[in-house]
Design a protein around this motif. Structure first.
Motif, PDB file in Angstrom:
ATOM      1  N   VAL A 162      -8.520 -23.812 -35.445  1.00 19.36           N
ATOM      2  CA  VAL A 162      -9.062 -22.460 -35.268  1.00 19.36           C
ATOM      3  C   VAL A 162      -8.187 -21.646 -34.313  1.00 19.36           C
ATOM      4  CG1 VAL A 162     -11.472 -23.051 -35.748  1.00 19.36           C
ATOM      5  CG2 VAL A 162     -10.599 -23.281 -33.410  1.00 19.36           C
ATOM      6  N   LYS A 163      -8.349 -20.333 -34.399  1.00 18.87           N
ATOM      7  CA  LYS A 163      -7.636 -19.416 -33.507  1.00 18.87           C
ATOM      8  C   LYS A 163      -8.593 -18.903 -32.436  1.00 18.87           C
ATOM      9  CE  LYS A 163      -4.593 -18.277 -37.291  1.00 18.87           C
ATOM     10  NZ  LYS A 163      -4.397 -17.422 -38.466  1.00 18.87           N
ATOM     11  N   THR A 164      -8.024 -18.252 -31.425  1.00 20.00           N
ATOM     12  CA  THR A 164      -8.856 -17.794 -30.297  1.00 20.00           C
ATOM     13  C   THR A 164      -9.597 -16.507 -30.666  1.00 20.00           C
ATOM     14  OG1 THR A 164      -6.953 -16.597 -29.419  1.00 20.00           O
ATOM     15  CG2 THR A 164      -7.353 -18.807 -28.545  1.00 20.00           C
ATOM     16  N   ARG A 165     -10.612 -16.657 -31.470  1.00 23.25           N
ATOM     17  CA  ARG A 165     -11.438 -15.511 -31.862  1.00 23.25           C
ATOM     18  C   ARG A 165     -12.775 -16.031 -32.394  1.00 23.25           C
ATOM     19  NH1 ARG A 165     -12.761 -13.497 -36.882  1.00 23.25           N
ATOM     20  NH2 ARG A 165     -11.185 -11.872 -37.058  1.00 23.25           N
ATOM     21  N   ALA A 166     -13.615 -15.145 -32.843  1.00 23.12           N
ATOM     22  CA  ALA A 166     -14.955 -15.532 -33.292  1.00 23.12           C
ATOM     23  C   ALA A 166     -14.934 -16.040 -34.732  1.00 23.12           C
ATOM     24  CB  ALA A 166     -15.901 -14.343 -33.165  1.00 23.12           C
ATOM     25  N   TYR A 167     -15.789 -17.019 -35.008  1.00 21.32           N
ATOM     26  CA  TYR A 167     -15.962 -17.573 -36.347  1.00 21.32           C
ATOM     27  C   TYR A 167     -17.439 -17.569 -36.722  1.00 21.32           C
ATOM     28  CZ  TYR A 167     -11.190 -19.446 -36.628  1.00 21.32           C
ATOM     29  OH  TYR A 167      -9.834 -19.570 -36.707  1.00 21.32           O
TER      30      TYR A 167
END
Ligand code: C2O
Ligand code: CU
Ligand code: CU
Length: 539
Positions: free
Chosen positions: A240-245
């Motif tokens: 995952v990347k540093t943001r909302a999922y």
């Protein structure tokens, strides 16, 4: 219970999966004969899918492939996004839009009968996958329905008479997502940031084959596997990347109940339940997720270091106050070697790893969690069509079989209590019938198993429209309930509700649009197959 049922049940306890149909002549349903269904030419479908249930050999664990039952799909008409294949044994993810008309050509290529249910979807009786519509090997059933549900996460799975547990166990399940206008306005994480997570527990032989063995006690409790699969894969690591999922989580297990939480104590933020989005996000320390329940989580990895991990776990809890201890046990393979299903009383006192989110990349922008999601009108006493009459769902036990309203499943059977006027809104009370007086006489004096009966949690599912939870009342004293009580979401639309030992749950449910027989049952699939299922006749 007929003679054949009994013999087959005995047999199931020892059978190797996949050989059941071949070795037992005449167990299939007479009722299913002649129920092939052809397409209705006046139904103008927006989406057409061919869906085949068949045997397959797929990679699940490292090494040998696993022999499974699998739904394979082919998009015949409609947007490319309508069908997405997953690796492993789960069926394709079906992505629908509210208002779409969907036609599914269902082919049964399995060596046994099969029928498919669209769990959570509000569809007519003949489209609902009632076991009376099972088809045999080589036959076809055409499902046609309009997607009436709002945006959310549903699923499909086999619902075959007394074979639901083994067929779902072997792979006959898949996710359905629905989107709509209201959801699109919210700008929730989408595309690669919208992740499905189907959680299932399974057991395998040394040759990587699915194992499903139950002794009598395990059958009463329900199957518990020693290996967690997420989307049909073991040891799930999700980059995952540093943001909302947005995580769409389905508990697709036969009977295991998860207490979902993050390993670093980060609270869990829910944005949706079985029936779709919540009115506003809810923050909880953990979430109890019983078989068939869905929860949609918002998880924001912003500010986390690339290279770090966040683990989704099932935390320890006590499912019951029974003398058998946890009663929910079933030791996991992690740290225990491949020992098969354990029956240790304390087994649920261990933490189970579900999926590891591995932060791979720092990015700068992320959507913000909306303060409000979608409007939900709370149903109240004023909405109930017949306020003097509450529909009972009494959970009981007799002769080592779980029952609902004093009876077990019988294909078309329904009692006076189970008749519901169409287009009404009903209050329903789900409770443990500890006195055995429900339904009809002759239950009093049924002895034995009462302790276990009240000590078991049951995820009760009602077909048809989604309902709302009015109240939960816990009568058991003791601290077992304290280990789960903060994990229930009571504010959204639901189709399955976990009823804990000693608990009574009141719900309010609309019965609009469709008449006919609609099932209600325990979604512990071993309980369902032993007959903990009944019909409502909506007329
Ligand atoms: Cu998901 Cu009648 O079940
Ligand atoms: Cu259902
Ligand atoms: Cu049950």
């Amino acid at each position: 219970m007929t003679h054949i049922d009994y013999k087959r049940r005995q047999f199931l306890q020892y059978a190797t999966l996949g050989t059941i149909a071949a070795t037992l002549p005449g167990f299939a349903l007479a009722e299913s004969q002649g129920f092939n269904r052809a397409p209705n030419s006046s139904f103008k479908a927006d989406v057409e899918i061919a869906l085949t249930a068949q045997t397959a050999d797929v990679p699940i664990l490292a090494g040998a492939h696993t022999h499974v039952f699998k739904y394979t799909g082919k998009l015949l008409k409609g947007p490319q996004s309508a069908l997405k294949e997953l690796p492993g044994y789960l069926g394709p993810i079906l992505n629908f839009e509210q208002g779409q008309k969907v036609r599914i050509y269902f082919y049964n290529q399995l060596p046994e009968p099969c029928v498919t249910h669209w769990h959570g979807m509000h569809v007519p009786q003949v489209m609902d996958g009632h076991p009376m519509y099972a088809i045999y090997h080589g036959e076809q059933y055409v499902y046609e329905f309009e997607v009436k549900n709002p945006a959310g996460t549903n699923w499909y799975h086999s619902h075959t008479h007394e074979l639901t547990a083994t067929q779902v166990y072997q792979g006959l399940a898949g996710l359905i997502t629905i989107s709509d206008e209201a959801e699109r306005k919210l700008d929730l994480p989408s595309g690669e940031f919208d992740l499905p997570l189907v959680i299932q527990d399974r057991s395998f032989t040394n040759g990587n084959q699915l194992r499903y063995m139950l002794n009598r006690h395990q059958r009463m409790r329900g199957f518990l596997g020693d290996t967690i699969l997420v989307n049909g894969q073991e040891n799930s690591i999700i980059p995952v990347k540093t943001r909302a999922y947005r995580l769409r989580i389905l508990n697709g297990s036969n009977s295991r109940i998860y207490k979902l939480g993050w390993d670093d104590g980060t609270p869990v933020i829910a944005i949706g339940t079985d029936g779709g989005l919540l009115e506003k996000p809810e923050t909880l320390p953990y979430i109890m997720l019983a078989p068939a329940e869905r929860v949609e989580l918002w998880v924001d990895f912003s500010g986390r270091k690339p290279g770090s991990d966040l683990m989704l776990q099932s935390l320890a809890y006590q499912g019951s106050a029974s003398p058998m201890g946890g009663g929910m046990g079933g030791g996991m393979r992690q740290g225990m070697g491949r020992m098969g299903m354990m029956d240790s009383a304390s087994a649920q006192n261990e933490v189970i790893s579900i999926a590891k989110f591995h932060i791979t990349e720092k990015i700068s922008d992320s959507p913000k969690l909306p303060a409000e999601l979608i409007p939900i009108r709370r149903l109240t006493a004023q909405d109930i069509s017949n306020p003097d009459k509450t529909v009972p769902i009494a959970i009981g036990m007799r002769h080592m079989t779980f029952q609902l309203n004093g009876r077990t499943f019988d294909m078309r059977d329904h009692t006076e209590l189970e008749k519901i006027p169409v287009n009404s809104v009903q209050k329903i009370r789900i409770f443990h019938d500890t006195h055995g007086g429900m339904g009809r006489g002759g239950m009093r004096g049924s002895r034995g198993g009462m302790g276990m009966m009240t000590a078991m949690p049951h995820p009760i599912h009602l077909h048809g429209q989604q309902f709302q939870i009015l109240s939960r009342t816990q009568t058991n004293q003791g601290n077992a309930y304290d280990t789960v009580k903060d994990g229930f979401i009571n504010s959204g639309w639901k189709d399955t509700v976990l009823v804990m030992p000693g608990e009574e749950v009141e719900i309010i449910k609309p019965f609009k649009d469709f008449t006919g027989l609609f099932l209600y049952h325990c979604h512990n699939l071993e309980h369902e197959d032993m007959g903990m299922m009944r019909n409502f006749l909506i007329s």
